[in-house]
Design an enzyme around this catalytic site. Structure first.
Site, short mmCIF file in Angstrom:
data_model
loop_
_atom_site.label_atom_id
_atom_site.label_comp_id
_atom_site.label_asym_id
_atom_site.label_seq_id
_atom_site.Cartn_x
_atom_site.Cartn_y
_atom_site.Cartn_z
N HIS A 319 0.87 -1.36 -0.04
CA HIS A 319 -0.11 0.11 0.06
C HIS A 319 0.87 1.28 -0.14
O HIS A 319 1.91 1.29 0.52
CB HIS A 319 -0.92 0.16 1.18
CG HIS A 319 -0.31 0.03 2.60
ND1 HIS A 319 0.30 1.40 3.00
CD2 HIS A 319 -0.04 -0.74 3.47
CE1 HIS A 319 0.65 0.98 4.20
NE2 HIS A 319 0.58 -0.18 4.48
N CYS A 337 3.21 -4.64 6.70
CA CYS A 337 2.72 -4.38 5.41
C CYS A 337 4.19 -3.86 4.61
O CYS A 337 5.13 -3.71 5.00
CB CYS A 337 1.89 -3.26 5.12
SG CYS A 337 0.19 -3.76 5.79
#
Length: 390
Positions: A319, A337
């Protein structure tokens, strides 16, 4: 999460294997009659004309005492019944199950010494008190192209007792054949995975000849189901968490190398998983929250991120992270992440497909095979052991 609907339906060849003969407990009816007025025993049809409560997993059988059968048709409102001739065209037997609670009419033509005889039999199948239906096939979003690692996930509306009988009714037919196997992950869910990745740029058809299948415990399959998958380009992402870079290829050609910042590794929770993952869904924006923590707890966070592509159920995404651009490509500072720049995040979001492979190395935390769609973590022989037919 993105869930497949039931919109795409494409007919497939193939069906369930030969099934058992009709039980003797069916209600009696008249013999299949000849329209020509010849002797009724010249062509016989089972179930006989007028029979009711025929078991859906029973067999239709046609016999010619003299001559040869030329044509047999079965008409009804449920599943299309197919069959095969045998014994020099003196017999015909259906080769799949029938829809519960349905009327069928069998018409048979036989010829002998230049004469054609026609026999018919109309009967009804048992209306099952309990039925089994498929509630979801993923993926099957209209117009979607999926990656070469994409599994086929089938969910039923109740637990399946006779998994082998149901599994025999399932068919996967790719344009470019490859070995694959079903694996039951729960009593109401079975997943198909190939031994090697799908060949790109092809159509894969799924068909369940479920109508009339005896699923055990007095439950019969309610209706057939079908779906079509379109396999797109072979898009593979390979990343080294220690090197902080990942490279994306399409059909073997490099598209882009992307610097990232992965999990900081201070805890297992903040360690990015290594292994073979699949891209599962996209969201823009997505709200990230710390699992198992409430506001005010140590380590609590709540962050809204853009251009997020999920690759596990444990909260791992690729992301946009403008706050960590200075660390991307050189240090791991995230909660697990893969943080990338806004421009790279949008490119990745726009480019990648569900079912694309993302293979990560460099940590001692291996992704679990059932964490998201990480089924490729299991060697194929172990995966195939989850089939009810092995």
């Amino acid at each position: 999460m993105i869930h497949g609907g039931r919109g795409m339906r494409v007919a497939l060849t193939g069906g369930a294997g030969a099934v058992a003969l009709l039980a003797s407990g069916c209600m009696a009816g008249e013999e299949g009659k000849l329209a020509s007025g010849d002797s009724a025993d010249a062509v016989t049809i089972t179930p006989a004309n007028g029979t009711a409560q025929v078991k859906p997993d029973g067999t239709i059988e046609v016999k010619a005492a003299d001559g040869k059968l030329q044509k047999v048709t079965v008409q009804g409102g449920g599943a299309t019944i197919t069959g095969a001739f045998g014994g020099g065209h003196k017999t015909w037997r259906s080769n799949r199950t029938m829809t519960p609670g349905t009327s069928y009419t069998v018409t048979a033509q036989a010829s002998d010494d230049g004469k054609t005889r026609t026999a018919t039999s109309a009967f009804t199948t048992l209306k099952a008190e309990r039925t089994l239906s498929i509630t979801d096939v993923t993926p099957n979003l209209k117009g979607e192209k999926v990656g070469v690692g994409m599994p086929i996930m089938v969910r039923f509306d109740r637990p399946v007792t006779d998994k082998a009988a149901v599994e025999r009714a399932l068919r996967v037919t790719p344009d470019k054949p490859v070995e694959g196997a079903w694996h039951w992950v729960a009593a109401d869910q079975v997943i198909y995975r190939t031994k090697t990745y799908w060949q790109p740029h092809q159509t894969v058809r799924f068909h369940a000849s479920l109508a009339g299948v005896n699923a055990g415990g007095g439950v019969y399959g309610a209706e057939d189901e079908q779906a079509t998958l379109t396999i797109g380009a072979a898009q593979i992402t390979k990343g080294d968490i220690g090197d902080h870079h990942m490279t994306v290829t399409r059909d073997g050609k490099k598209l882009r190398t992307v610097p990232f910042s992965a999990g900081n590794g201070q805890t297992r929770e903040f360690t990015t998983t290594s292994g073979v993952h699949l891209l599962m869904e996209k969201g823009n924006p997505v709200t990230m929250t710390s699992p198992g923590r409430q506001e005010g707890d140590p380590g609590y966070y709540k962050t809204v991120v853009n251009y997020a592509v999920r690759f596990s159920n444990s909260g791992e995404y690729v992301h946009s992270a403008p706050w960590s651009v200075g660390s991307q490509g050189s240090a791991n500072v995230s909660h697990g992440c893969l943080n990338v720049s806004p421009a790279n995040a949008k490119w990745y979001y726009d480019t990648m497909q569900r079912g694309d492979v993302i293979e990560l190395t460099g940590t001692d935390r291996e992704v679990e095979p059932m964490n998201g769609w990480s089924f490729w973590q299991l060697p194929f022989d172990k995966w195939a052991q989850g089939s009810a037919l092995r």
